[in-house]
Design an enzyme around this catalytic site. Structure first.
Site, mmCIF file in Angstrom:
data_model
loop_
_atom_site.group_PDB
_atom_site.id
_atom_site.type_symbol
_atom_site.label_atom_id
_atom_site.label_comp_id
_atom_site.label_asym_id
_atom_site.label_seq_id
_atom_site.Cartn_x
_atom_site.Cartn_y
_atom_site.Cartn_z
ATOM 1 N N SER A 111 0.812 -1.150 0.067
ATOM 2 C CA SER A 111 0.114 0.138 0.067
ATOM 3 C C SER A 111 1.415 1.104 0.145
ATOM 4 O O SER A 111 2.190 0.600 0.240
ATOM 5 C CB SER A 111 -0.795 0.607 1.174
ATOM 6 O OG SER A 111 -0.126 0.115 2.358
ATOM 7 N N GLU A 138 -4.251 -15.522 1.441
ATOM 8 C CA GLU A 138 -3.320 -15.593 2.685
ATOM 9 C C GLU A 138 -3.437 -15.375 4.094
ATOM 10 O O GLU A 138 -4.143 -14.104 4.320
ATOM 11 C CB GLU A 138 -2.298 -14.623 2.012
ATOM 12 C CG GLU A 138 -0.824 -14.051 2.641
ATOM 13 C CD GLU A 138 0.136 -12.971 1.707
ATOM 14 O OE1 GLU A 138 -0.838 -12.134 1.480
ATOM 15 O OE2 GLU A 138 0.381 -12.941 2.651
ATOM 16 N N LYS A 156 -1.248 -18.653 -0.345
ATOM 17 C CA LYS A 156 -0.276 -18.136 -0.409
ATOM 18 C C LYS A 156 0.120 -18.206 1.158
ATOM 19 O O LYS A 156 -0.812 -17.856 2.223
ATOM 20 C CB LYS A 156 -0.411 -16.646 -0.114
ATOM 21 C CG LYS A 156 1.265 -16.136 0.074
ATOM 22 C CD LYS A 156 0.824 -14.595 -0.563
ATOM 23 C CE LYS A 156 1.766 -14.188 -0.719
ATOM 24 N NZ LYS A 156 2.248 -12.519 -1.110
ATOM 25 N N GLY A 166 7.570 -12.934 4.638
ATOM 26 C CA GLY A 166 7.682 -12.768 6.368
ATOM 27 C C GLY A 166 8.476 -12.395 7.124
ATOM 28 O O GLY A 166 9.001 -12.430 8.177
ATOM 29 N N GLY A 167 9.552 -11.116 6.030
ATOM 30 C CA GLY A 167 10.712 -11.177 7.025
ATOM 31 C C GLY A 167 11.979 -12.292 6.915
ATOM 32 O O GLY A 167 13.416 -11.807 8.035
ATOM 33 N N SER A 203 5.577 -16.343 -3.622
ATOM 34 C CA SER A 203 5.076 -15.110 -3.429
ATOM 35 C C SER A 203 5.622 -14.271 -2.868
ATOM 36 O O SER A 203 5.600 -13.653 -2.112
ATOM 37 C CB SER A 203 4.167 -15.416 -3.200
ATOM 38 O OG SER A 203 2.996 -14.169 -3.639
HETATM 39 P P1 13P Z 1 6.655 -10.704 2.260
HETATM 40 O O1 13P Z 1 7.421 -11.963 1.271
HETATM 41 O O2 13P Z 1 7.450 -9.761 2.326
HETATM 42 O O3 13P Z 1 6.007 -11.302 3.277
HETATM 43 O O4 13P Z 1 5.262 -9.863 1.427
HETATM 44 C C1 13P Z 1 4.337 -11.347 0.493
HETATM 45 C C2 13P Z 1 3.205 -10.499 0.422
HETATM 46 O O5 13P Z 1 2.404 -10.268 0.001
HETATM 47 C C3 13P Z 1 2.163 -10.349 2.108
HETATM 48 O O6 13P Z 1 1.482 -10.384 2.104
#
Ligand code: 13P
Length: 334
Positions: free
Chosen positions: A26, A177, A219, A262-263, A289
């Site tokens: 965003s 997700e 996801k 995810g970090g 992804s």
């Molecule tokens: P990250 O791989 O940075 O966690 O982002 C993937 C994503 O689309 C989170 O919604």
């Protein structure tokens, strides 16, 4: 929209050796990423950065689709070519983030629910006209003391299923997700238990709401110890725990599973995916992804000199795509 068309799109999203690049931050989130590297969060900087990513030469060799934010789907290259057309020409399926972010869950301090269902049918129709063929909705589950609550899991998976049914009604493949966050000091067993409960709740909700799994992509977050946990674990343990959890909770009819990063570090995200595929054969293609694990190195270089570093930043994007594409086949070497 026929289930055959949705299934065809879903299968193309997880074609052998290919995965998704998530660039759907965003305006607020990309602002944080830009701030960290000293770039002003203007509409034209966001456009220029996404143009760098999406025009990476030969990106379609390893990337099947890209998830965009609303603003990006409406933007064009500096030369005036709409991004959706750039992507189609490169063989990359346009995707769109359609949730409206997380909000505090009333009555459950510390927990959140994802919003965005109001008016979603109309928005999906417009996104289809603009060229999107899949969509993403992210639910966020925190692990902590007395968290997650059953209520938090239920409201989030219910919303995911409502979103998924609306996507299929309007010709878009839903990427569902449910992200179990890495924040916290919980151990890997706790993450496993929470992830399994969340996935079971999700597939119950999808079933109850008549979502066709043949035209759905999951996801998933990997099963990992919390970032603050003293006991970190080896790559193979993450891979085997994640696989066991998925096999016990995800129907085999699903066309594919992609992971968020995810970090995790770039290297960890790639190594974990590679290890899971080496442990196959698995019931579904397992691919990526990634947002941060696809972009962070390229963003850093681009930000140093946006006017002159485009080609070098694109080389990094391509290299990350190639490495993760190899990991999706279990053929990556560090
Ligand atoms: P990250 O791989 O940075 O966690 O982002 C993937 C994503 O689309 C989170 O919604």
């Amino acid at each position: 929209m026929s289930i055959e068309q949705l299934a065809e799109t879903a299968q193309a999203m997880v074609a052998a050796g290919k995965g998704i690049i998530a660039i759907d931050e965003s305006n607020g989130t990309i602002g944080k990423r830009f701030e960290a590297v000293g770039v002003a969060n203007s509409e034209d900087n966001r456009r220029a950065y996404r143009e760098m990513l999406l025009t990476t030469p030969k990106l379609g060799e390893h990337i099947s689709g890209a998830i965009l934010f609303d603003e990006t789907l409406r933007q064009s290259t500096r030369d005036g070519v709409p991004f959706a057309r750039v992507m189609r020409n490169a063989g990359i399926i346009p995707g769109i983030k359609v949730d409206r972010g997380t909000h505090p869950l009333a009555g459950f301090p510390g927990e959140v629910v994802t919003e965005g269902l109001d008016g979603l049918r109309e928005r999906l129709r417009e996104y289809y006209r603009l060229g999107a063929r899949f969509a993403k909705w992210r639910a966020v589950i925190h692990i902590g003391e007395d968290m997650p609550s059953g209520t938090c899991i239920e409201v989030n998976t219910h919303a995911l299923a409502r979103y998924a049914a609306l996507c299929q009604e309007n010709g878009l493949v839903p990427m569902v997700e449910p992200e179990v966050l890495m924040d916290g000091d919980h151990d890997i067993e706790t993450c496993y238990e929470v992830t399994e409960v969340v996935l079971r709740s999700l597939f119950d909700a999808l079933y109850n709401q008549s979502v066709m799994l043949e035209g759905t992509i999951l996801k998933a977050s990997m099963v990992l110890p919390g970032k603050g946990c003293d006991e970190q674990v080896a790559v193979d343990e993450v891979a085997s725990s994640t696989l066991m959890c998925l096999k016990s909770a995800v129907p085999a009819i699903l066309p594919g599973i992609v992971f968020l990063s995810g970090g995790q570090s770039d290297e960890d995200a790639t190594a974990h995916l590679d290890a899971m595929n080496r442990m196959g054969p698995n019931p579904w293609p397992l691919s990526f992804s990634y947002g941060r694990a696809m972009q962070q190195a390229a963003l850093k270089l681009w930000a140093q000199d946006p006017a002159n570093n485009v080609a070098r930043a694109q080389e990094i994007v391509h290299a990350r795509a190639r490495d993760n594409g190899l990991a999706a086949l279990g053929e990556w070497t560090p």
